[in-house]
Design a protein around this motif. Structure first.
Motif, PDB file in Angstrom:
ATOM      1  N   ARG A   1     -48.042  28.927 -62.735  1.00 20.35           N
ATOM      2  CA  ARG A   1     -49.227  28.645 -61.922  1.00 20.35           C
ATOM      3  C   ARG A   1     -50.435  28.336 -62.814  1.00 20.35           C
ATOM      4  NH1 ARG A   1     -48.564  33.134 -57.013  1.00 20.35           N
ATOM      5  NH2 ARG A   1     -47.405  31.737 -55.605  1.00 20.35           N
ATOM      6  N   LYS A   2     -50.589  29.105 -63.884  1.00 18.65           N
ATOM      7  CA  LYS A   2     -51.699  28.849 -64.799  1.00 18.65           C
ATOM      8  C   LYS A   2     -51.584  27.467 -65.431  1.00 18.65           C
ATOM      9  CE  LYS A   2     -52.889  33.622 -66.022  1.00 18.65           C
ATOM     10  NZ  LYS A   2     -52.939  34.625 -67.118  1.00 18.65           N
ATOM     11  N   ARG A   3     -50.363  27.080 -65.779  1.00 24.21           N
ATOM     12  CA  ARG A   3     -50.158  25.760 -66.377  1.00 24.21           C
ATOM     13  C   ARG A   3     -50.494  24.649 -65.387  1.00 24.21           C
ATOM     14  NH1 ARG A   3     -44.335  26.929 -69.434  1.00 24.21           N
ATOM     15  NH2 ARG A   3     -45.181  28.318 -71.077  1.00 24.21           N
ATOM     16  N   LEU A   4     -50.110  24.842 -64.113  1.00 24.96           N
ATOM     17  CA  LEU A   4     -50.428  23.842 -63.089  1.00 24.96           C
ATOM     18  C   LEU A   4     -51.942  23.763 -62.861  1.00 24.96           C
ATOM     19  CD1 LEU A   4     -47.570  24.492 -60.501  1.00 24.96           C
ATOM     20  CD2 LEU A   4     -47.907  22.425 -61.848  1.00 24.96           C
ATOM     21  N   GLU A   5     -52.599  24.926 -62.886  1.00 20.03           N
ATOM     22  CA  GLU A   5     -54.044  24.937 -62.703  1.00 20.03           C
ATOM     23  C   GLU A   5     -54.748  24.181 -63.830  1.00 20.03           C
ATOM     24  OE1 GLU A   5     -55.066  29.027 -62.435  1.00 20.03           O
ATOM     25  OE2 GLU A   5     -54.288  29.278 -60.393  1.00 20.03           O
ATOM     26  N   LYS A   6     -54.246  24.305 -65.059  1.00 19.25           N
ATOM     27  CA  LYS A   6     -54.871  23.622 -66.194  1.00 19.25           C
ATOM     28  C   LYS A   6     -54.697  22.112 -66.124  1.00 19.25           C
ATOM     29  CE  LYS A   6     -54.603  27.451 -69.511  1.00 19.25           C
ATOM     30  NZ  LYS A   6     -54.004  27.936 -70.784  1.00 19.25           N
TER      31      LYS A   6
ATOM     32  N   ARG B   1     -53.567  20.815 -60.873  1.00 23.82           N
ATOM     33  CA  ARG B   1     -52.574  20.785 -59.773  1.00 23.82           C
ATOM     34  C   ARG B   1     -52.488  22.182 -59.142  1.00 23.82           C
ATOM     35  NH1 ARG B   1     -47.410  18.393 -62.795  1.00 23.82           N
ATOM     36  NH2 ARG B   1     -46.506  18.511 -60.684  1.00 23.82           N
ATOM     37  N   ALA B   2     -53.640  22.812 -58.975  1.00 24.52           N
ATOM     38  CA  ALA B   2     -53.706  24.173 -58.447  1.00 24.52           C
ATOM     39  C   ALA B   2     -53.139  24.265 -57.035  1.00 24.52           C
ATOM     40  CB  ALA B   2     -55.148  24.670 -58.469  1.00 24.52           C
ATOM     41  N   VAL B   3     -53.315  23.203 -56.234  1.00 21.77           N
ATOM     42  CA  VAL B   3     -52.813  23.226 -54.853  1.00 21.77           C
ATOM     43  C   VAL B   3     -51.292  23.362 -54.850  1.00 21.77           C
ATOM     44  CG1 VAL B   3     -52.611  21.931 -52.714  1.00 21.77           C
ATOM     45  CG2 VAL B   3     -54.762  21.907 -53.994  1.00 21.77           C
ATOM     46  N   GLU B   4     -50.628  22.612 -55.748  1.00 25.03           N
ATOM     47  CA  GLU B   4     -49.157  22.678 -55.808  1.00 25.03           C
ATOM     48  C   GLU B   4     -48.676  24.058 -56.246  1.00 25.03           C
ATOM     49  OE1 GLU B   4     -47.267  19.512 -57.936  1.00 25.03           O
ATOM     50  OE2 GLU B   4     -48.981  18.172 -57.598  1.00 25.03           O
ATOM     51  N   ALA B   5     -49.499  24.702 -57.060  1.00 29.06           N
ATOM     52  CA  ALA B   5     -49.083  26.004 -57.604  1.00 29.06           C
ATOM     53  C   ALA B   5     -48.907  27.050 -56.526  1.00 29.06           C
ATOM     54  CB  ALA B   5     -50.103  26.480 -58.639  1.00 29.06           C
ATOM     55  N   TYR B   6     -49.586  26.888 -55.393  1.00 25.26           N
ATOM     56  CA  TYR B   6     -49.549  27.929 -54.357  1.00 25.26           C
ATOM     57  C   TYR B   6     -48.933  27.440 -53.049  1.00 25.26           C
ATOM     58  CZ  TYR B   6     -52.497  30.482 -57.593  1.00 25.26           C
ATOM     59  OH  TYR B   6     -52.968  31.127 -58.713  1.00 25.26           O
ATOM     60  N   LEU B   7     -48.249  26.294 -53.090  1.00 21.68           N
ATOM     61  CA  LEU B   7     -47.567  25.823 -51.889  1.00 21.68           C
ATOM     62  C   LEU B   7     -46.377  26.733 -51.581  1.00 21.68           C
ATOM     63  CD1 LEU B   7     -47.484  21.932 -52.354  1.00 21.68           C
ATOM     64  CD2 LEU B   7     -48.794  23.243 -50.655  1.00 21.68           C
ATOM     65  N   PRO B   8     -46.130  27.067 -50.301  1.00 24.47           N
ATOM     66  CA  PRO B   8     -44.974  27.911 -49.961  1.00 24.47           C
ATOM     67  C   PRO B   8     -43.663  27.172 -50.182  1.00 24.47           C
ATOM     68  CG  PRO B   8     -46.034  27.095 -47.976  1.00 24.47           C
ATOM     69  CD  PRO B   8     -46.924  26.688 -49.116  1.00 24.47           C
ATOM     70  N   VAL B   9     -42.607  27.922 -50.385  1.00 24.13           N
ATOM     71  CA  VAL B   9     -41.267  27.344 -50.574  1.00 24.13           C
ATOM     72  C   VAL B   9     -40.809  26.705 -49.273  1.00 24.13           C
ATOM     73  CG1 VAL B   9     -38.872  27.863 -51.164  1.00 24.13           C
ATOM     74  CG2 VAL B   9     -40.728  29.068 -52.311  1.00 24.13           C
TER      75      VAL B   9
END
Length: 543
Positions: free
Chosen positions: A359-364, A367-375
């Motif tokens: 998630r931290k890598r996606l935020e950097k 792409r923070a939205v993708e990091a917290y999308l539900p499965v």
């Protein structure tokens, strides 16, 4: 027995002269009952029970010695069974009352010092036995011995103080364990060799003391969670508390575990009486001229009553054995659940770390939205083993050919849902492995697949996978037949094959953990056949 009573007499009013005279009463509120019984094959059993009154109750110290008819024959041995319990007799309803803690009876140390006592290969001693480097292999054999019944305590060395002071400290914290565990201490060189041999998960170092339970399997990393470690700081900070912590599990296992076969039919109190020299029968005051016929009648009645009492004692003994076996099963299941839970917690922690990092890598990368999308499609694990079998229709390369009744028996156990989830992970790994074989993307066996799984592929711990059985099992007709299971005729024209390959389903490595036996025909019919899912099949050490 006499030496023990003399020791106790130093702080209790025990009449040793009365003991020497064969009397049962050894003091105010102190009784010693004794009995000797012989069986038809010549085996002999001696019972002693010391009863000592205490405020609101009494202590019962029971010793049973069972000697075989031919002690020099291989496999024949004398068994010592010693236990201590406190019996409450007071009628008060004190909710805060707790039974006093039983100490290690002195007679246990006396016996272990006097006889060559063993738990199969492990020697039972009053104090820890020193193992130097030349004896490390012997210790490994003791720890992995399938016939070991008791825990084995192994103490590591402590580098920053002298070895002799540390050895005395180890003796102090293991003082409650003689008789309920085998005791071992490693010198510094032996510790290094031992840890190298068992691996990091099963090692003991830095002044720690480890309790190795029976059924140790060094090939199954998840099994390490069963074998508790007491750290050096806890030992140093409070030796008394450390001794209690170290003794807790071995004592509980000893008290609640199954008795060895020769002792299983015995009850601690069966036939106990006061010595004959201390018993007198009062004569009738009025009928001194009782006829011989009347006396015979009374003897007949007494014998009948004696037979009824003996039957009652045997019934009590059978009930006691049954209860001990039920408690032993519950203990074993509880340990397995603990192992599975510890293993699951480690996996959860590992995956949680991965999620956090990703998630931290996606935020950097904005792409923070993708990091917290539900499965999109959450994985649904089966709750029961029968559900696993029902869902095999979802997998076209795994087929169950075994007996459903064997599986149903597992569902009666407390941890059946955990076993179901583990089994599902196994069959999914089977599916992906067989697909990779069919597609020419993998050339090894299933253990190799689990050892080095392709990126993103489903796999289980390779240490759970055993592709064969021991020569002892394969050469034993009964054990061979147990591992012969049905397969389609296109696999084998006889419709049956030996399924030596198996997987440990539970977290433990002992006989209580279920096994899944399978036949790998991924390079033939393209499938994996599961012929057995049930309790551990017989091995050489099965009782």
């Amino acid at each position: 027995m006499r030496s023990w009573l003399i020791t106790k007499a130093a702080h209790k009013p025990i009449d040793i002269a009365a003991y020497d005279a064969g009397q049962a009463r050894l003091g105010d509120g102190i009784m010693l009952l004794h009995n000797v019984r012989s069986s038809g094959d010549g085996a002999q059993t001696r019972h002693w029970q010391l009863r000592e009154k205490n405020d609101g109750g009494y202590w019962l110290s029971s010793l049973v010695v069972h000697a075989p008819s031919k002690p020099k024959d291989p496999g024949q041995r004398t068994w010592f069974w010693l236990d201590v319990e406190y019996v409450r007799t007071a009628d008060d309803e004190d909710e805060d009352w707790r039974p006093p803690r039983a100490g290690l009876p002195g007679i246990a140390r006396n016996l272990l010092a006097a006889v060559d006592a063993r738990d199969h290969w492990a020697q039972l001693t009053p104090t820890p036995t020193l193992f130097r480097s030349e004896r490390v292999d012997e210790l490994l054999e003791i720890l992995t011995d399938e016939k070991r019944r008791l825990p084995a305590i192994v103490a590591s060395s402590r580098g920053h103080i002298g070895f002799d002071p540390w050895r005395k400290k180890v003796e102090e914290v293991t003082k409650l364990l003689p008789g309920v565990a085998s005791l071992h201490i490693l010198d510094p060189l032996a510790e290094m060799q031992f840890n190298e041999a068992v691996g990091s998960s099963f090692g003991v170092r830095g002044g720690a003391i480890r309790t190795y339970l029976p059924g140790l399997d060094l090939a199954i990393e998840e099994d390490a969670a069963r074998h508790r470690v007491l750290s050096e700081p806890r030992i140093r900070d409070n030796s008394r508390r450390a001794a209690q912590l170290l003794a807790g599990l071995p004592r509980r296992l000893a008290a609640d575990g199954r008795l060895p076969g020769p002792l299983g039919k015995l009850a601690r109190t069966a036939g106990l009486v006061a010595p004959s020299s201390s018993r007198t029968l009062p004569l009738p005051e009025e009928k001194v001229d009782t006829s011989l016929e009347d006396l015979r009648g009374e003897v007949t009645i007494l014998r009948r009553e004696n037979d009824e009492l003996r039957e009652l004692f045997e019934m009590v003994g059978d009930e006691e054995k049954k209860l001990r076996e039920e408690v032993a099963d519950a203990q074993s299941e509880m340990l397995d659940v603990t192992i599975d839970l510890a293993s699951a917690n480690e996996k959860i922690a590992e995956l949680s770390d991965w999620v956090r990092v990703l998630r931290k890598r996606l935020e950097k990368t904005d792409r923070a939205v993708e990091a917290y999308l539900p499965v999109e499609e959450p994985i649904k694990l089966p709750a029961q083993l029968s559900e696993v079998l029902d869902r095999l229709d979802e997998l076209n390369r795994v087929e169950f050919t075994g007996n459903i009744d064997k599986v149903s028996k597992l569902e009666e156990k407390t941890q059946s849902s955990t076993w179901a989830q583990t089994t599902w992970q196994v069959v999914v790994a089977f599916q992906e492995y067989a697909e990779a074989i069919a597609g020419g993307r993998f050339s090894g066996d299933f253990r190799r697949w689990c050892s080095v799984p392709p990126s993103g592929a489903a796999a289980i711990s390779a240490k759970k996978v055993k592709l064969g059985e021991s020569e002892t099992v394969q050469n034993n007709v009964k054990m061979r037949r147990q591992r012969e299971f049905p397969v389609p005729v296109e696999v084998d024209s006889s419709g049956r094959v030996y399924m030596w390959a198996h997987i440990c389903i539970g977290g433990g490595a002992g006989m209580s953990s279920p096994r899944l036996h399978f036949y790998d025909d991924a390079r033939g019919t393209g499938k994996i056949y599961v012929g057995y899912l049930g309790v551990h099949l017989d091995v050489k050490s099965t009782n």
